[in-house]
Design a protein around this motif. Structure first.
Motif, PDB file in Angstrom:
ATOM      1  N   ARG A  43      -4.541   3.011  -3.344  1.00  0.00           N
ATOM      2  CA  ARG A  43      -3.660   2.095  -4.055  1.00  0.00           C
ATOM      3  C   ARG A  43      -4.473   1.095  -4.865  1.00  0.00           C
ATOM      4  O   ARG A  43      -5.677   0.906  -4.640  1.00  0.00           O
ATOM      5  CB  ARG A  43      -2.774   1.320  -3.065  1.00  0.00           C
TER       6      ARG A  43
ATOM      7  N   ASP B  42       5.122   3.003   0.685  1.00  0.00           N
ATOM      8  CA  ASP B  42       4.322   2.633   1.853  1.00  0.00           C
ATOM      9  C   ASP B  42       5.137   1.796   2.829  1.00  0.00           C
ATOM     10  O   ASP B  42       5.058   1.981   4.051  1.00  0.00           O
ATOM     11  CB  ASP B  42       3.081   1.847   1.423  1.00  0.00           C
TER      12      ASP B  42
ATOM     13  N   VAL C 177       1.971  -4.683   6.532  1.00  0.00           N
ATOM     14  CA  VAL C 177       1.800  -4.069   5.213  1.00  0.00           C
ATOM     15  C   VAL C 177       1.351  -5.165   4.253  1.00  0.00           C
ATOM     16  O   VAL C 177       1.813  -6.300   4.331  1.00  0.00           O
ATOM     17  CB  VAL C 177       3.089  -3.402   4.703  1.00  0.00           C
TER      18      VAL C 177
ATOM     19  N   THR D 156      -1.637   3.482   3.949  1.00  0.00           N
ATOM     20  CA  THR D 156      -1.039   3.870   2.667  1.00  0.00           C
ATOM     21  C   THR D 156      -1.149   5.375   2.540  1.00  0.00           C
ATOM     22  O   THR D 156      -2.030   6.002   3.137  1.00  0.00           O
ATOM     23  CB  THR D 156      -1.758   3.198   1.479  1.00  0.00           C
TER      24      THR D 156
ATOM     25  N   SER E 209       0.345  -2.321  -1.313  1.00  0.00           N
ATOM     26  CA  SER E 209       1.285  -1.331  -0.776  1.00  0.00           C
ATOM     27  C   SER E 209       2.488  -1.181  -1.704  1.00  0.00           C
ATOM     28  O   SER E 209       3.007  -2.155  -2.235  1.00  0.00           O
ATOM     29  CB  SER E 209       1.758  -1.753   0.611  1.00  0.00           C
ATOM     30  N   THR E 210       2.922   0.044  -1.860  1.00  0.00           N
ATOM     31  CA  THR E 210       4.087   0.327  -2.694  1.00  0.00           C
ATOM     32  C   THR E 210       5.349   0.329  -1.842  1.00  0.00           C
ATOM     33  O   THR E 210       5.302   0.248  -0.611  1.00  0.00           O
ATOM     34  CB  THR E 210       3.930   1.692  -3.359  1.00  0.00           C
TER      35      THR E 210
END
Length: 523
Positions: A28, A52, A214, A24, A48-49
């Motif tokens: 987060r 990411d 992820v 990342t 994770s965004t």
């Protein structure tokens, strides 16, 4: 069993190392991961965004050409090394899969078998699947036509919690062998199995950025992976699958979806009752019924119904429902509170509307927070939630029928069409009935393993149970783009040679077309 009694690979420090290996850009939000046996949070993973996920896909996209440039044999050797590592490290994989999913060890071991079988099959067949294929040209001899297969690029795999080993990697293996890079987003309930498998693939020789994991929620990380990928492989519920298909379709991204099921088992009057009961036990209660291809509807011919039901109830009562990280228990836990609530709700609704529980029907908090007894119901009718909605738990409804035609109609009376089973001592009869059942796989005298383990044959759903197929050539070629290259060696296919009048050319072509119709080799 206390977490401290698990092998080191599954202890808190080992899980923390795996969680910290998820890339990342910055710190987060943390998502807790729970052990279903105890309800205790064992570790956290980063949420994770979309940024990411985009970064992971970009790394994969940069790594993919070099991976695709390797000879197929080198890619296959890496997958075969992975096969061996999975077998060598099976104890750690089993411990972690059990810890985060709550399944019985024998059910987790089924995943080890599946991962190894799939790896071996595709590693040995990849070269054949990628071999340029000669096709019939526009004109015999004059046109040389060949089909080449190229990797699609970056494949996004969104895997569910019920089979965290199998579904995190078996769809990825043919994608990798085809020359793609892969990014996996496992369910937030079971991320550590995928992370362990990632480490084994890297140890086997797959470059770090060619296979990435992820972690995070489906609403953000999953949606971002669908948005960024060149192909999407999703396994999960039908409602979510529709959203994935809609998002992928908006980008003209191809996808394969294995979705829900309300699977039927049909027991014909000449079936071996003992074998059929054993098949029902396996098909209904493996992984506590949390199996997309498990049975939730049993249809038994009226001539053997009473004996079958009596044996089924006795066998179900004898199942060992308990936690444990060793072989022994038959049935483990449900994954969590939401799943337990669904199972309890379906059973309570059925009972309130007149169904009968012959065995089971209760949660077992004395064993763990999410345990539910293997349950056999009769008297289930269409107005009950249990009749048509996927329960995804250790619950089955049993009903009699008086003719084969009625059995087929009952089996097909569902929006779903994933898996089915037919039991008979007459193989020809079984195949005839099987072909009339609207499911992507139908097993004769077996619950689900015969079709599932036939990895050379396609597996997937009809109707609301999905799109596309895994396994077989179909499960490999979906990760490729087909390219046709045609060489015209003399003349033109559609234009007259220089100096030849159009009328003469047209007459000659008509004669050629009529002649080619009579030549078997050019049809």
């Amino acid at each position: 069993m206390a977490l401290s009694k698990l092998p080191a690979r599954a202890d808190s420090a080992a899980l923390s190392r795996l969680a910290s290996s998820v890339p990342t850009d910055e710190t987060r939000e943390e998502i807790p991961v729970e052990a279903p046996y105890s309800g205790i949070n064992i570790q956290t993973i980063p949420a994770s965004t979309s940024a990411d996920v985009s970064a992971a896909v970009e790394r994969a996209r940069e790594a993919q050409p070099a991976w695709a440039d390797r000879p197929v044999s080198e890619r296959a050797e890496a997958v075969l090394r992975f096969h061996d590592l999975v077998l060598d490290e099976r104890r750690e994989l089993l411990d972690v899969a059990q810890l985060e999913s709550g399944k019985a060890r024998i059910d987790a071991f089924e995943e080890i078998l599946d991962v190894a079988t799939t790896a071996r099959h595709y590693a040995h067949r990849a070269d054949e699947y990628l071999e340029p294929e000669r096709r019939k040209g526009a004109f015999p001899v004059l046109t040389d036509t060949r089909v080449y297969r190229h990797p699609v690029g970056v494949v996004g795999v969104i895997s569910p919690w019920n089979y965290p080993l199998t579904l995190s990697v078996t769809d990825a293996l043919p994608a990798l062998l085809a020359g793609n890079a892969v990014v996996v987003k496992p369910a937030e309930e079971t991320p550590f199995s995928a992370l362990l498998l990632r480490d084994l693939l890297r140890e086997a020789g797959v470059p770090n950025d060619s296979f990435q994991v992820v972690t995070g929620r489906g609403s953000e990380a999953g949606a971002a992976l669908v948005e960024e990928s060149d192909f999407v492989c999703f396994t999960g519920g039908t409602e979510t699958g529709r959203k994935v298909a809609e998002q992928a379709g908006a980008n003209l991204t191809d996808c394969s979806l294995e979705l829900g099921g309300k699977n039927p088992m049909v027991v014909l009057p000449d079936a071996d009752i003992g074998k059929a009961v054993s098949g029902a036990i396996q098909g209904c209660f493996t992984n506590a019924g949390q199996l997309c291809i498990a049975f939730e509807r049993l249809y038994v011919h009226e001539s053997i119904y009473d004996e079958f039901l009596d044996r089924l109830v006795r066998r179900t009562r004898g199942l060992d429902l308990s936690p444990g990280y060793d072989f022994g228990p038959d049935v483990g836990s449900l994954i969590g509170s939401d799943q337990l609530e669904t199972v309890e709700s379906h059973v309570e609704d059925a009972l309130s509307k007149g169904a009968d529980v012959l065995t089971g029907g209760r949660a077992r908090p004395d064993l763990g927070p999410y345990f539910f007894e293997p349950t056999v119901l009769t008297g289930v009718s269409d107005e009950m939630e249990l009749a048509r909605e996927e329960t995804f738990g250790p619950v089955v409804a049993v009903e009699s029928f008086d003719s084969v035609a009625d059995a087929i109609e009952l089996a097909n009376d569902s929006e779903y069409g994933l898996n089915a089973s037919v039991w008979t001592e007459d193989g020809d009869r079984g195949r005839k009935v099987a072909r009339q059942i609207e499911c992507g796989t139908v097993n004769i005298n077996d619950a689900y393993a015969a079709a599932w383990a036939s990895v050379d044959a396609p597996m997937g759903g009809m109707k609301d149970s999905g799109l596309g197929r895994r396994h077989g050539r179909e499960g490999f070629e979906k990760y490729t783009e087909a390219q046709t290259v045609a060489e015209q060696r003399a003349g033109s296919v559609t234009a007259p040679p220089e100096g030849v009048p159009d009328g003469w050319y047209a007459k000659a072509m008509l004669v050629s077309l009529r002649a080619m119709k009579r030549l078997p080799g050019v049809r």
